[in-house]
Design an enzyme around this catalytic site. Structure first.
Site, PDB file in Angstrom:
ATOM      1  N   GLU A  82      31.582  -2.590 -24.302  1.00  0.00           N
ATOM      2  CA  GLU A  82      31.163  -3.334 -25.487  1.00  0.00           C
ATOM      3  C   GLU A  82      32.120  -3.010 -26.648  1.00  0.00           C
ATOM      4  O   GLU A  82      33.048  -2.227 -26.519  1.00  0.00           O
ATOM      5  CB  GLU A  82      29.708  -3.008 -25.829  1.00  0.00           C
ATOM      6  CG  GLU A  82      28.746  -3.597 -24.815  1.00  0.00           C
ATOM      7  CD  GLU A  82      27.270  -3.369 -25.126  1.00  0.00           C
ATOM      8  OE1 GLU A  82      26.437  -4.062 -24.522  1.00  0.00           O
ATOM      9  OE2 GLU A  82      26.955  -2.487 -25.946  1.00  0.00           O
ATOM     10  N   ARG A 136      29.972   1.299 -28.274  1.00  0.00           N
ATOM     11  CA  ARG A 136      30.363   0.122 -29.061  1.00  0.00           C
ATOM     12  C   ARG A 136      31.595   0.328 -29.929  1.00  0.00           C
ATOM     13  O   ARG A 136      31.895  -0.491 -30.787  1.00  0.00           O
ATOM     14  CB  ARG A 136      29.171  -0.368 -29.887  1.00  0.00           C
ATOM     15  CG  ARG A 136      28.057  -0.832 -28.985  1.00  0.00           C
ATOM     16  CD  ARG A 136      26.831  -1.391 -29.662  1.00  0.00           C
ATOM     17  NE  ARG A 136      25.906  -1.774 -28.607  1.00  0.00           N
ATOM     18  CZ  ARG A 136      25.014  -0.955 -28.044  1.00  0.00           C
ATOM     19  NH1 ARG A 136      24.891   0.289 -28.481  1.00  0.00           N
ATOM     20  NH2 ARG A 136      24.247  -1.370 -27.066  1.00  0.00           N
ATOM     21  N   THR A 186      25.155   5.374 -28.384  1.00  0.00           N
ATOM     22  CA  THR A 186      25.990   4.259 -27.920  1.00  0.00           C
ATOM     23  C   THR A 186      26.632   3.511 -29.081  1.00  0.00           C
ATOM     24  O   THR A 186      27.442   2.615 -28.882  1.00  0.00           O
ATOM     25  CB  THR A 186      25.160   3.261 -27.102  1.00  0.00           C
ATOM     26  OG1 THR A 186      24.110   2.723 -27.930  1.00  0.00           O
ATOM     27  CG2 THR A 186      24.538   3.929 -25.881  1.00  0.00           C
ATOM     28  N   GLY A 202      17.469   5.224 -27.721  1.00  0.00           N
ATOM     29  CA  GLY A 202      16.450   5.847 -26.894  1.00  0.00           C
ATOM     30  C   GLY A 202      15.024   5.423 -27.148  1.00  0.00           C
ATOM     31  O   GLY A 202      14.090   6.092 -26.700  1.00  0.00           O
ATOM     32  N   ALA A 203      14.790   4.296 -27.836  1.00  0.00           N
ATOM     33  CA  ALA A 203      13.413   3.862 -28.108  1.00  0.00           C
ATOM     34  C   ALA A 203      12.636   3.616 -26.831  1.00  0.00           C
ATOM     35  O   ALA A 203      11.410   3.783 -26.795  1.00  0.00           O
ATOM     36  CB  ALA A 203      13.418   2.597 -28.969  1.00  0.00           C
ATOM     37  N   GLU A 204      13.326   3.218 -25.756  1.00  0.00           N
ATOM     38  CA  GLU A 204      12.651   2.973 -24.484  1.00  0.00           C
ATOM     39  C   GLU A 204      12.133   4.261 -23.849  1.00  0.00           C
ATOM     40  O   GLU A 204      11.420   4.215 -22.845  1.00  0.00           O
ATOM     41  CB  GLU A 204      13.576   2.245 -23.515  1.00  0.00           C
ATOM     42  CG  GLU A 204      13.627   0.750 -23.722  1.00  0.00           C
ATOM     43  CD  GLU A 204      14.174   0.368 -25.090  1.00  0.00           C
ATOM     44  OE1 GLU A 204      13.536  -0.446 -25.775  1.00  0.00           O
ATOM     45  OE2 GLU A 204      15.234   0.900 -25.483  1.00  0.00           O
ATOM     46  N   THR A 268      14.798   3.144 -33.182  1.00  0.00           N
ATOM     47  CA  THR A 268      16.173   3.643 -33.129  1.00  0.00           C
ATOM     48  C   THR A 268      17.156   2.602 -33.659  1.00  0.00           C
ATOM     49  O   THR A 268      16.857   1.409 -33.709  1.00  0.00           O
ATOM     50  CB  THR A 268      16.548   4.038 -31.691  1.00  0.00           C
ATOM     51  OG1 THR A 268      16.241   2.957 -30.811  1.00  0.00           O
ATOM     52  CG2 THR A 268      15.787   5.271 -31.253  1.00  0.00           C
ATOM     53  N   ASN A 288      13.089  -1.544 -31.900  1.00  0.00           N
ATOM     54  CA  ASN A 288      11.723  -1.785 -31.453  1.00  0.00           C
ATOM     55  C   ASN A 288      10.857  -0.536 -31.511  1.00  0.00           C
ATOM     56  O   ASN A 288      11.335   0.584 -31.369  1.00  0.00           O
ATOM     57  CB  ASN A 288      11.735  -2.310 -30.016  1.00  0.00           C
ATOM     58  CG  ASN A 288      12.434  -1.361 -29.056  1.00  0.00           C
ATOM     59  OD1 ASN A 288      13.651  -1.278 -29.056  1.00  0.00           O
ATOM     60  ND2 ASN A 288      11.667  -0.645 -28.251  1.00  0.00           N
ATOM     61  N   ASP A 330       9.719  -6.360 -27.568  1.00  0.00           N
ATOM     62  CA  ASP A 330      10.991  -5.622 -27.597  1.00  0.00           C
ATOM     63  C   ASP A 330      12.070  -6.386 -28.344  1.00  0.00           C
ATOM     64  O   ASP A 330      13.218  -6.447 -27.905  1.00  0.00           O
ATOM     65  CB  ASP A 330      11.473  -5.287 -26.176  1.00  0.00           C
ATOM     66  CG  ASP A 330      12.765  -4.481 -26.194  1.00  0.00           C
ATOM     67  OD1 ASP A 330      12.888  -3.562 -27.027  1.00  0.00           O
ATOM     68  OD2 ASP A 330      13.678  -4.772 -25.400  1.00  0.00           O
TER      69      ASP A 330
END
Length: 625
Positions: A82, A136, A186, A202-204, A268, A288, A330
């Site tokens: 990316e 990124r 990232t 890392g919100a997931e 995040t 999210n 999300d």
């Protein structure tokens, strides 16, 4: 943890002097000056407006068909690439996904690697990274006469690193994120004045999001602002939302959550920034809430899904506008922020911020105070919201597409990938048009309950994704669009469908061109006035980065990263077959492997392929006999 490496060798001093290491009045003035030069691309977004626009016209709509490869570079890494390279004073700096290798190339002879930084990282970081091990990009700081010019990078394992731009030696290194709880990095760092801004991922996994300002010279933490929690953690200024009290003001980072849920509440920040020196504010979005299952976290869940305007020196927030209160889908709101000065519908010249959001709405705010100027659907197929109430700023939901427990929500548009995601888009001030790379993906969503466990995925939903109504659902194509948008009228001048999502974003030029990469492995150029496709070239692998352009020795070049991956490429990269795997991406992009395979590198183009290797003897072995 902070490690400072300050010893400087004689060789380093020589290299620094060759890199323009001389006292200057202000490093930030120097960086801003460099960003205005056509020879450089020194930060994500090209300059502080983050408009990804170039004034160059050597390559234009009338001759773009003559573009040919000038040279290329392989990073040796096969995951998703990316972002974009940086170009600074005749050097190109390229970064890879994990293991986050950084390369410096001399544009006079780009086949020679000046230096390489390949950090040793904890491989456990790969296991807790959501949606591929992408990165990124890089940031640059030009030095101040005492501290050398620096390349700033993030590592997936949570470290922020400053490298001597001339030598590649580590200058300082700090730990920003803890992978034990699933917090990774990232994001591309962002340099303003003597501060480098770094978000978190890392919100997931239930990570509580924050953005941190570090002293670019030493790595010392200057401030840290969280997305959830007490006002003191949020760094809310005394005048927070004073112009728009209906957005909410104090105490809401805890009261809009049930109990202590805000401690694992997500928000995040891994997207893009912009900066206005007049307001002294930096602009970015939070992501999210966690978990995805909305039943498990009653309330508006502030300040996730929020556009913040923060003082760059102190981190204090002067305004925060939450786009999707109590997000159910999300729709992480970290997307690009592009700054412009335009007259509104009443003819008043305003300082604006335009943000295409994952939730299917493209927002324009007054960036001085957060006033909502417009909020329009990115595509007329958005169905989760009927509209956005401009007075309250609140989206009007369609309950048919909600994601409550014991209910399978069908035909939800957009999908969790959003109608826009991490791509960095562009804006042409002369035409007053934003050029947006769009996803056209819908989904079925079924929630389930789950406990929080540190370092493990904390989602609580099963997703099936497929092309939106304008795509070909039988063949799983028509998953993307490219559009030209006027933020004042709310109208689209043109729109074109693409086979797959336009994931990486766009770059536009004064040559009446908009460039972008595609997941199936093309770089394309369209006419900015009409959308007509004028040129394309097949890359070695799919592209999820955005193009840049620069001049070197009088020649204009266009460069783009290739390397399929990211969220849409997880099925291909990790060889997954279950359509619900990859948080639903595997099913949506199941045809992608028919068009491209893994790769990793940068390709550079010019008119007729003109470049340094026109001299066939460049770099050849010169015998002494």
């Amino acid at each position: 943890m902070r490690t400072l490496l300050t010893s400087v060798s004689v060789a380093t001093l020589v290299a620094i002097s060759q890199f323009g290491f001389a006292p200057i009045a202000s490093a930030n003035d120097k960086l801003n000056q460099l960003s205005q030069s056509d020879d450089n691309w020194v930060m994500p977004g090209k300059d502080y407006k983050s408009d990804n626009f170039s004034k160059l016209t050597q390559i234009n709509a009338s001759n773009v068909k003559q573009l040919k490869p000038a040279w290329s570079f392989s990073t040796g890494v096969l995951n998703g690439h990316e972002g974009a390279p940086l170009v600074v004073d005749g050097k190109m700096f390229i970064s890879s996904p994990f293991p986050n290798t950084t390369f410096a190339l001399d544009l006079d002879e780009p086949g020679v690697i000046l230096w390489e930084d390949k950090p040793k990282q904890n491989p456990a970081a790969r296991a807790v990274a959501c949606c591929d091990v992408v990165n990124r990009g890089l940031a640059y700081w030009p030095g101040d006469g005492k501290t050398p010019s620096l390349i700033l990078k993030t590592q997936l394992d949570g470290h922020v690193v400053a490298l001597n731009a001339a030598t590649g030696e580590v200058y300082w290194k700090v730990e920003n994120s803890d992978i034990k709880v699933g917090s990774t990095l990232t994001i591309a760092p962002y340099v303003v004045k003597d501060i480098v801004l770094v978000g978190s991922s890392g919100a997931e996994l239930g990570v509580r999001g924050y953005v941190t300002g570090y002293d670019v010279k030493t790595g010392e933490q200057k401030w840290r602002a969280y997305a959830t929690g007490p006002d003191s953690d949020l760094l809310l200024a005394d005048d927070f939302n004073i112009k728009n009290p209906h957005y909410g003001q104090k105490g809401l980072g805890t009261s809009t959550w049930e109990g202590d849920a805000w401690k694992i509440g997500g928000g995040t920040n891994w997207g893009w920034y912009a900066f206005d020196p007049d307001t002294n504010m930096t602009y970015f979005g939070t992501g999210n809430p966690a978990p995805w299952n909305e039943t498990m976290r009653p309330g508006d869940n502030k300040w996730t899904m929020t556009i913040f305007g923060r003082d760059v020196d102190t981190g204090k927030a002067h305004f925060g506008y939450q786009k999707t209160p109590h997000d159910e889908w999300d729709f992480a709101g970290v997307n690009v922020m592009m700054l412009s000065d335009q007259k509104d519908k009443d003819g008043k010249l305003r300082k604006l911020l335009t943000h295409p959001d994952r939730n299917g709405i493209v927002y324009t705010l007054d960036r001085t105070n957060g006033d909502l100027v417009s909020a329009n659907k990115i595509d007329d197929t958005v169905n989760v919201f009927k509209q956005v109430d401009l007075k309250s700023g609140t989206p009007v939901r369609d309950p048919e597409f909600g994601t409550r427990m014991d209910h399978l929500a069908r035909e939800v548009c957009p999908s969790a990938m959003g109608y826009h995601n991490q791509g960095h888009d562009s804006y042409d001030a002369n035409k007053q048009l934003f050029y947006m790379g769009i996803n056209h993906i819908c989904m079925d969503w079924e929630p389930f309950m789950l406990p929080y466990r540190a370092g493990q995925f904390f989602v609580g939903a099963t997703l099936n994704m497929y092309p939106g109504p304008k795509g070909d659902r039988q063949n799983y194509e028509g998953l993307g669009q490219i559009k030209a948008y006027n933020a004042i009228t709310g109208k689209f001048k043109w729109e074109k469908m693409e086979k797959f999502a336009v994931w990486g974003g766009t770059m536009s030029t004064a040559g009446d061109l908009v460039f972008y990469g595609t997941l199936d492995g093309f770089i394309k150029a369209r006419n900015t006035d009409t959308g007509e496709l004028l040129w394309k070239f097949k890359l070695p692998s799919g592209s999820i980065g955005y193009p840049i352009t620069y001049t070197h020795k009088g020649i204009q070049y266009v460069a783009i990263n290739y390397g399929v991956g990211g969220w849409p490429g997880v099925g291909l990269v990790f060889d997954l077959q279950d359509p619900t795997a990859g948080l639903g991406a595997v099913g949506a992009f199941k045809k992608l492997a028919h068009y491209t395979q893994m790769g990793g590198g940068t390709m550079v183009f010019s008119l007729d392929g003109k470049g340094p290797y026109d001299d066939v003897n460049l770099g050849e072995f010169a015998s002494s006999k």
